[in-house]
Design a protein around this motif. Structure first.
Motif, PDB file in Angstrom:
ATOM      1  N   ARG A  66       7.583   7.010   1.179  1.00 41.50           N
ATOM      2  CA  ARG A  66       6.812   5.774   0.953  1.00 41.50           C
ATOM      3  C   ARG A  66       7.741   4.582   0.772  1.00 41.50           C
ATOM      4  N   LEU A  67       8.816   4.760   0.026  1.00 43.81           N
ATOM      5  CA  LEU A  67       9.778   3.670  -0.169  1.00 43.81           C
ATOM      6  C   LEU A  67      10.462   3.303   1.139  1.00 43.81           C
ATOM      7  N   LYS A  68      10.821   4.316   1.916  1.00 49.30           N
ATOM      8  CA  LYS A  68      11.461   4.093   3.216  1.00 49.30           C
ATOM      9  C   LYS A  68      10.526   3.307   4.135  1.00 49.30           C
ATOM     10  N   ILE A  69       9.280   3.702   4.196  1.00 53.67           N
ATOM     11  CA  ILE A  69       8.305   3.007   5.044  1.00 53.67           C
ATOM     12  C   ILE A  69       8.106   1.584   4.557  1.00 53.67           C
ATOM     13  N   ALA A  70       7.967   1.395   3.263  1.00 52.51           N
ATOM     14  CA  ALA A  70       7.780   0.047   2.714  1.00 52.51           C
ATOM     15  C   ALA A  70       8.979  -0.841   3.036  1.00 52.51           C
ATOM     16  N   GLY A  71      10.174  -0.328   2.871  1.00 51.29           N
ATOM     17  CA  GLY A  71      11.372  -1.105   3.192  1.00 51.29           C
ATOM     18  C   GLY A  71      11.412  -1.511   4.650  1.00 51.29           C
ATOM     19  N   ALA A  72      11.042  -0.577   5.533  1.00 48.39           N
ATOM     20  CA  ALA A  72      11.043  -0.867   6.969  1.00 48.39           C
ATOM     21  C   ALA A  72       9.966  -1.884   7.320  1.00 48.39           C
ATOM     22  N   TYR A 109       0.836  -1.202   0.000  1.00 47.98           N
ATOM     23  CA  TYR A 109       0.000   0.000   0.000  1.00 47.98           C
ATOM     24  C   TYR A 109       0.875   1.260   0.000  1.00 47.98           C
ATOM     25  N   ALA A 110       1.926   1.253   0.819  1.00 49.13           N
ATOM     26  CA  ALA A 110       2.814   2.416   0.886  1.00 49.13           C
ATOM     27  C   ALA A 110       3.412   2.728  -0.484  1.00 49.13           C
ATOM     28  N   VAL A 111       3.790   1.704  -1.216  1.00 46.93           N
ATOM     29  CA  VAL A 111       4.413   1.912  -2.532  1.00 46.93           C
ATOM     30  C   VAL A 111       3.384   2.318  -3.581  1.00 46.93           C
ATOM     31  N   THR A 112       2.235   1.646  -3.598  1.00 40.11           N
ATOM     32  CA  THR A 112       1.272   1.848  -4.683  1.00 40.11           C
ATOM     33  C   THR A 112       0.148   2.831  -4.380  1.00 40.11           C
ATOM     34  N   LYS A 113      -0.164   3.031  -3.099  1.00 41.59           N
ATOM     35  CA  LYS A 113      -1.324   3.803  -2.643  1.00 41.59           C
ATOM     36  C   LYS A 113      -2.644   3.194  -3.124  1.00 41.59           C
TER      37      LYS A 113
END
Length: 88
Positions: free
Chosen positions: A70-76, A33-37
């Motif tokens: 968003r990428l940072k959150i997705a990675g984490a 979701y973070a990456v794609t919304k």
């Protein structure tokens, strides 16, 4: 500017306590979701706190800053899922 791994590690440190409370696939769904919304990836068991948090960030960041966030959150979140499943 910090590297990608530094940003992800920093974000992960903020989440470190939370990973064990999640169920199977919630963290991966949230990462997607973070990456794609795209709502289809939003974790079914979550209320809209994560969505609201992301939208607040979008309002106050530039397009590039929000993409990196968003990428940072997705990675984490992916790292958190690795931690969660490896503790079994």
């Amino acid at each position: 500017m910090k590297t990608g791994i530094e940003l992800i590690a920093e974000e992960r440190r903020e989440q470190i306590e939370d990973a064990e409370q999640y169920q199977k696939n919630e963290l991966i769904d949230a990462a997607m979701y973070a990456v794609t919304k795209e709502r289809k990836y939003y974790p079914e068991t979550w209320d809209f706190w994560f969505h609201n948090k992301m939208m607040d960030k979008e309002k106050r960041m530039s397009e590039q800053e929000f993409w990196i966030e968003r990428l940072k959150i997705a990675g984490a979140l992916i790292a958190a899922e690795i931690d969660r499943v490896s503790k079994r």
